[in-house]
Design an enzyme around this catalytic site. Structure first.
Site, PDB file in Angstrom:
ATOM      1  N   ARG A   1      10.864   3.693  -0.447  1.00  0.00           N
ATOM      2  CA  ARG A   1       9.455   3.525  -0.809  1.00  0.00           C
ATOM      3  C   ARG A   1       8.591   4.720  -0.418  1.00  0.00           C
ATOM      4  O   ARG A   1       7.427   4.572  -0.042  1.00  0.00           O
ATOM      5  CB  ARG A   1       8.896   2.227  -0.206  1.00  0.00           C
TER       6      ARG A   1
ATOM      7  N   SER B   1       4.159  -6.345  -3.698  1.00  0.00           N
ATOM      8  CA  SER B   1       4.789  -6.464  -2.378  1.00  0.00           C
ATOM      9  C   SER B   1       3.908  -5.802  -1.326  1.00  0.00           C
ATOM     10  O   SER B   1       3.540  -4.642  -1.449  1.00  0.00           O
ATOM     11  CB  SER B   1       6.171  -5.806  -2.384  1.00  0.00           C
TER      12      SER B   1
ATOM     13  N   GLU C   1       3.351  -1.613   2.649  1.00  0.00           N
ATOM     14  CA  GLU C   1       3.787  -0.944   1.420  1.00  0.00           C
ATOM     15  C   GLU C   1       2.570  -0.651   0.550  1.00  0.00           C
ATOM     16  O   GLU C   1       2.506   0.368  -0.133  1.00  0.00           O
ATOM     17  CB  GLU C   1       4.789  -1.807   0.655  1.00  0.00           C
TER      18      GLU C   1
END
Length: 307
Positions: free
Chosen positions: A179, A228, A298
């Site tokens: 990520r 998310s 995130e």
């Protein structure tokens, strides 16, 4: 809340600018959460050359932020000082497939890239069908879903730096991790090339249908959400840690941890950005107390809190 209007000075310093400059423009309508304050300056470049010209003449002391469709972002209630750049589809929205390569501007939706690849009978990009963002965000955060990641398919990315210079990055140059990309955060990506694998169209379409079915049955995709919220810690699923800490359905104001998927925060009505961020921090505290694991955001958070 409003900031000093610096757009007249910017326009005077950039007489050949073709894009649109707006002062104190609300960013809430541009985010999926529908929260947040204004941008001191919102700039929508006419094309990549216009973007480069703008950055070359922009004062160094002004902070720059980039947004796409605002799907994985919280804009704080006090707004964003400096410049927010929004790459619009009309200028950065071209996508095409030739041989086994799919070329896309960074304002193209990930889902659209998957569709173009499928139409060209190219497999490997189906996971993009389940990511509700743009290619620019995918490059910056190595977006992934359903077992695939951007690093698996990227051939080359094009970006502009703060001095207005254009650079091209190979897959290795991107320094992808989970990520994240290891490239300079000041770079603004404008285009990318991906490689697919020729495959039977029915197999590609079946995979995309599976991706969509997973989203519809497991994620609150019809809510005002940011996707998310927390990264999965090594060896763990963030949602399981949140659930085990007793946070499913937890509320702060009109912000709530989704009952359907508790790694998603949702705006159930008139939540503020502070409600959402406070809820996220509360979840992090409870997970740390419950499991000893510190969840990492995130979702990107930009701007200042309201005074």
């Amino acid at each position: 809340m409003s900031f000093p209007d610096i757009t007249p000075d910017l326009k005077a310093a950039m007489p050949e600018l073709r894009g649109r400059l707006l002062a104190n423009e609300s960013l809430a309508p541009l985010t999926w959460f529908r929260v947040g304050g204004p941008a001191q300056v919102l700039f929508t470049p006419a094309d990549a050359d216009d973007l480069a010209y703008f950055l070359k003449h922009l004062p160094d002391e002004l902070a720059v932020y980039v947004i796409g469709v605002g799907s994985n972002m919280i804009v704080r209630d006090g707004g964003v000082p400096g410049v927010v750049i929004r790459l619009a589809p009309r200028a950065f929205g071209e996508v095409k497939a030739e041989d086994d390569i799919v070329t896309a501007g960074t304002a193209v939706l990930d889902k659209r890239v998957a569709e173009v690849a499928a139409s060209a009978n190219l497999a490997g990009l189906e996971f993009l069908f389940g990511i509700p963002g743009t290619i620019g965000g995918a490059l910056r955060m190595n977006a992934g879903a359903n077992g695939g990641e951007t690093k698996d398919i990227l051939v080359e990315a094009t970006a502009v730096d703060r001095q207005g210079r254009t650079h091209r990055f190979s897959n290795a140059d991107m320094k992808f991790t989970y990520r994240a990309s290891g490239t300079d955060p000041a770079l603004i990506f404008t285009a990318a090339r991906f490689r697919g694998t020729p495959s039977a169209p029915e197999a590609i379409r079946a995979r995309m249908a599976d991706v969509q079915a997973h989203r519809e049955t497991a994620q609150p995709i019809r809510e005002k959400t940011g996707g998310s919220t927390f990264k999965n810690p090594p060896g763990h699923s963030a949602w399981k840690l949140v659930d085990a800490a007793g946070c499913r359905g937890l509320k702060v104001g009109s912000a709530q941890v989704s009952e359907m998927h508790c790694n998603f925060l949702i705006n159930t009505g008139n939540a503020t950005a502070d409600d959402i961020e406070t809820l996220g921090e509360t979840v992090r505290e409870r997970v740390k107390a419950s499991s000893g694991i510190e969840l990492q955001w995130e979702i990107k958070r930009i701007g200042i809190k309201a005074s």
